[in-house]
Enzyme design. Structure first.
Site, mmCIF file in Angstrom:
data_model
loop_
_atom_site.group_PDB
_atom_site.id
_atom_site.type_symbol
_atom_site.label_atom_id
_atom_site.label_comp_id
_atom_site.label_asym_id
_atom_site.label_seq_id
_atom_site.Cartn_x
_atom_site.Cartn_y
_atom_site.Cartn_z
ATOM 1 N N ARG A 108 11.648 -13.912 -6.632
ATOM 2 C CA ARG A 108 11.358 -12.654 -6.051
ATOM 3 C C ARG A 108 11.604 -12.832 -4.907
ATOM 4 O O ARG A 108 12.467 -14.519 -4.197
ATOM 5 C CB ARG A 108 10.418 -12.449 -5.806
ATOM 6 C CG ARG A 108 9.796 -11.458 -7.227
ATOM 7 C CD ARG A 108 8.117 -10.779 -7.256
ATOM 8 N NE ARG A 108 7.197 -11.987 -7.249
ATOM 9 C CZ ARG A 108 6.098 -11.553 -6.457
ATOM 10 N NH1 ARG A 108 6.378 -11.558 -5.495
ATOM 11 N NH2 ARG A 108 5.552 -13.006 -6.112
ATOM 12 N N ASN B 193 10.331 -23.360 -1.978
ATOM 13 C CA ASN B 193 10.877 -21.837 -1.238
ATOM 14 C C ASN B 193 8.879 -21.258 -1.837
ATOM 15 O O ASN B 193 8.314 -20.476 -0.791
ATOM 16 C CB ASN B 193 11.655 -20.957 -1.802
ATOM 17 C CG ASN B 193 11.443 -19.884 -1.240
ATOM 18 O OD1 ASN B 193 10.878 -19.215 -0.327
ATOM 19 N ND2 ASN B 193 11.447 -18.953 -2.445
ATOM 20 N N TYR C 285 -2.408 -20.531 6.473
ATOM 21 C CA TYR C 285 -0.500 -20.711 6.138
ATOM 22 C C TYR C 285 -0.045 -20.994 7.647
ATOM 23 O O TYR C 285 1.124 -21.676 7.290
ATOM 24 C CB TYR C 285 -0.346 -19.162 6.075
ATOM 25 C CG TYR C 285 0.232 -18.703 5.591
ATOM 26 C CD1 TYR C 285 1.452 -18.877 4.918
ATOM 27 C CD2 TYR C 285 1.710 -18.689 6.812
ATOM 28 C CE1 TYR C 285 2.337 -18.930 4.831
ATOM 29 C CE2 TYR C 285 3.224 -17.976 6.663
ATOM 30 C CZ TYR C 285 3.263 -18.316 5.297
ATOM 31 O OH TYR C 285 5.423 -17.580 4.650
ATOM 32 N N SER C 286 -0.694 -20.714 9.004
ATOM 33 C CA SER C 286 -0.081 -21.776 9.882
ATOM 34 C C SER C 286 -0.499 -23.755 9.877
ATOM 35 O O SER C 286 0.051 -24.046 10.411
ATOM 36 C CB SER C 286 -0.893 -21.950 11.423
ATOM 37 O OG SER C 286 -0.554 -19.882 11.659
ATOM 38 N N SER D 115 8.087 -21.497 7.954
ATOM 39 C CA SER D 115 7.622 -19.671 8.716
ATOM 40 C C SER D 115 7.222 -20.521 10.026
ATOM 41 O O SER D 115 6.618 -21.312 10.540
ATOM 42 C CB SER D 115 6.147 -19.676 8.612
ATOM 43 O OG SER D 115 5.891 -18.568 8.689
ATOM 44 N N ILE E 103 10.151 -11.147 7.264
ATOM 45 C CA ILE E 103 11.319 -10.431 6.572
ATOM 46 C C ILE E 103 10.491 -9.815 5.174
ATOM 47 O O ILE E 103 9.471 -9.921 5.024
ATOM 48 C CB ILE E 103 11.819 -12.341 5.368
ATOM 49 C CG1 ILE E 103 12.454 -13.370 6.239
ATOM 50 C CG2 ILE E 103 12.648 -11.852 4.823
ATOM 51 C CD1 ILE E 103 13.786 -12.564 8.071
HETATM 52 P P1 NAP Z 1 7.492 -13.397 -2.197
HETATM 53 O O1 NAP Z 1 8.329 -12.242 -2.644
HETATM 54 O O2 NAP Z 1 5.697 -12.895 -2.564
HETATM 55 O O3 NAP Z 1 7.972 -14.799 -3.769
HETATM 56 C C1 NAP Z 1 7.795 -14.984 -3.946
HETATM 57 C C2 NAP Z 1 7.859 -16.541 -4.730
HETATM 58 O O4 NAP Z 1 7.048 -18.030 -4.893
HETATM 59 C C3 NAP Z 1 7.477 -15.699 -6.473
HETATM 60 O O5 NAP Z 1 9.437 -16.046 -7.051
HETATM 61 C C4 NAP Z 1 6.889 -17.080 -7.273
HETATM 62 O O6 NAP Z 1 6.533 -16.342 -8.391
HETATM 63 C C5 NAP Z 1 6.809 -18.103 -6.320
HETATM 64 N N1 NAP Z 1 5.253 -18.923 -6.230
HETATM 65 C C6 NAP Z 1 4.104 -18.260 -5.228
HETATM 66 N N2 NAP Z 1 3.404 -19.690 -5.699
HETATM 67 C C7 NAP Z 1 4.095 -19.917 -7.091
HETATM 68 C C8 NAP Z 1 3.073 -21.490 -7.404
HETATM 69 N N3 NAP Z 1 2.416 -21.892 -7.220
HETATM 70 N N4 NAP Z 1 4.313 -22.294 -8.473
HETATM 71 C C9 NAP Z 1 6.080 -21.454 -8.059
HETATM 72 N N5 NAP Z 1 6.102 -20.291 -8.034
HETATM 73 C C10 NAP Z 1 5.514 -19.370 -6.677
HETATM 74 O O7 NAP Z 1 7.167 -14.386 -1.011
HETATM 75 P P2 NAP Z 1 8.869 -14.327 0.024
HETATM 76 O O8 NAP Z 1 8.232 -13.261 1.014
HETATM 77 O O9 NAP Z 1 9.835 -14.034 -0.641
HETATM 78 O O10 NAP Z 1 8.336 -15.928 1.286
HETATM 79 C C11 NAP Z 1 9.276 -16.991 -0.163
HETATM 80 C C12 NAP Z 1 9.080 -18.281 1.144
HETATM 81 O O11 NAP Z 1 9.287 -17.668 2.257
HETATM 82 C C13 NAP Z 1 7.452 -19.113 0.814
HETATM 83 O O12 NAP Z 1 7.210 -20.215 1.424
HETATM 84 C C14 NAP Z 1 6.900 -17.563 2.519
HETATM 85 O O13 NAP Z 1 6.029 -18.688 2.723
HETATM 86 C C15 NAP Z 1 7.941 -17.693 2.762
HETATM 87 N N6 NAP Z 1 8.335 -17.152 3.815
HETATM 88 C C16 NAP Z 1 8.168 -15.793 3.877
HETATM 89 C C17 NAP Z 1 7.998 -15.287 5.331
HETATM 90 C C18 NAP Z 1 8.136 -13.788 5.328
HETATM 91 O O14 NAP Z 1 8.123 -12.930 6.277
HETATM 92 N N7 NAP Z 1 8.342 -12.772 3.797
HETATM 93 C C19 NAP Z 1 8.252 -15.510 6.859
HETATM 94 C C20 NAP Z 1 8.293 -16.950 6.867
HETATM 95 C C21 NAP Z 1 8.386 -17.692 5.580
HETATM 96 P P3 NAP Z 1 5.707 -15.641 -9.540
HETATM 97 O O15 NAP Z 1 6.229 -13.916 -8.556
HETATM 98 O O16 NAP Z 1 6.743 -15.866 -10.643
HETATM 99 O O17 NAP Z 1 4.319 -15.851 -8.840
#
Ligand code: NAP
Length: 242
Positions: free
Chosen positions: A14, A88, A153-154, A140, A186
């Site tokens: 996702r 990621n 998280y930070s 992040s 994002i």
């Molecule tokens: P998301 O939409 O919630 O997707 C998270 C993804 O990580 C999913 O594919 C999930 O798989 C997988 N995942 C979660 N825990 C896992 C684990 N223990 N082992 C393997 N896979 C795991 O999150 P996102 O917003 O795309 O975030 C992706 C990355 O970007 C993260 O590291 C997050 O901290 C970073 N980030 C996000 C933002 C933002 O604003 N969205 C900002 C800064 C940084 P399942 O669906 O199968 O659980």
């Protein structure tokens, strides 16, 4: 198949991970797609990668579980060594520190830091033998500026930034480049419940970023245009933190 380029992306069912998968497929990478539990969403990403003409292997495991990481990756690495690894996978468990449970603290450190350790240790060992590779860690803004309610998280993301720089220095001589991409806010499941009226004034560009915008920086760092960049943090945050 030394000339074929494969990328392993964790958390790619996702959000940002899925967008990275589609961007790297467009750039000609075959993919190893990791996720934890959402098989249906992962299969949909797999289909879009295959429609782009690339191969896509699904590798479901919990990155925080070192034994599961080994069980999935050791056999795959005997067959092939990915050119790129994108760490990621992740999630947030927000709470003010005074209310934060030890479980919330540990879970967030485990997915980002233990996950980085377990996956990267195995993959980088194989990359060292090949004397080539790219590693991109998705960090992040929270790990750069600190965000209240996200002490866990930070801490995890700041730790990952430190790990990025230390590893970059360790493996540069073997032609392995290690960088971080630091997204701001994002549009994904992770941010869907945030109060936009409070968030938008913090973003100079006045909007959330798209997963594709974050993925673009990752694809650049995995490309032939980024051969002299290592140990860096590239922010994709609309100016939120400068
Ligand atoms: P998301 O939409 O919630 O997707 C998270 C993804 O990580 C999913 O594919 C999930 O798989 C997988 N995942 C979660 N825990 C896992 C684990 N223990 N082992 C393997 N896979 C795991 O999150 P996102 O917003 O795309 O975030 C992706 C990355 O970007 C993260 O590291 C997050 O901290 C970073 N980030 C996000 C933002 C933002 O604003 N969205 C900002 C800064 C940084 P399942 O669906 O199968 O659980």
């Amino acid at each position: 198949m030394d000339n074929a380029k494969t990328a392993l992306i964790t958390g790619a069912s996702r959000g940002i991970g899925a967008a990275i998968a589609r961007a790297l497929a467009r750039d000609g990478f075959d993919l190893w797609l990791n996720y934890r539990s959402d098989h249906e969403a992962a299969a949909a990403v797999q289909r879009s990668v295959e429609e782009a003409g690339r191969r896509c292997k699904l590798l479901p495991f919990d990155v925080a579980d070192g034994d599961a990481v080994k069980a999935a990756l050791e056999p795959a690495l005997e067959e092939e060594v990915p050119f790129a690894l994108v760490n990621n996978a992740g999630f947030a468990r927000d709470a003010l520190l005074v209310w934060m449970s030890q479980q919330e603290w540990r879970d967030v450190l485990a997915v980002h830091l233990d996950g980085f350790y377990s996956v990267t240790k195995l993959v980088v060992a194989a990359m060292l033998r090949k004397r080539r590779g790219r590693i991109v860690n998705v960090v992040s803004t929270s790990g750069q500026s600190g965000i209240p309610g996200q002490v866990n998280y930070s801490a995890a993301k700041a730790g990952l930034i430190g790990a990025t720089k230390a590893l970059a220095a360790e493996v540069a001589k073997r032609n392995i480049l290690v960088n971080a991409v630091s997204p701001g806010f994002i549009e994904t499941d992770m941010t869907k419940n945030l109060p936009l009226d409070r968030i938008l004034p913090m973003i100079p560009l006045g909007r959330l970023g798209t997963p594709e915008e974050a993925a673009g920086a990752v694809a650049f760092l995995c490309s032939d245009r980024a051969t002299y960049i290592t140990g860096q943090v590239i922010a994709v945050n609309g100016g939120t933190y400068m």
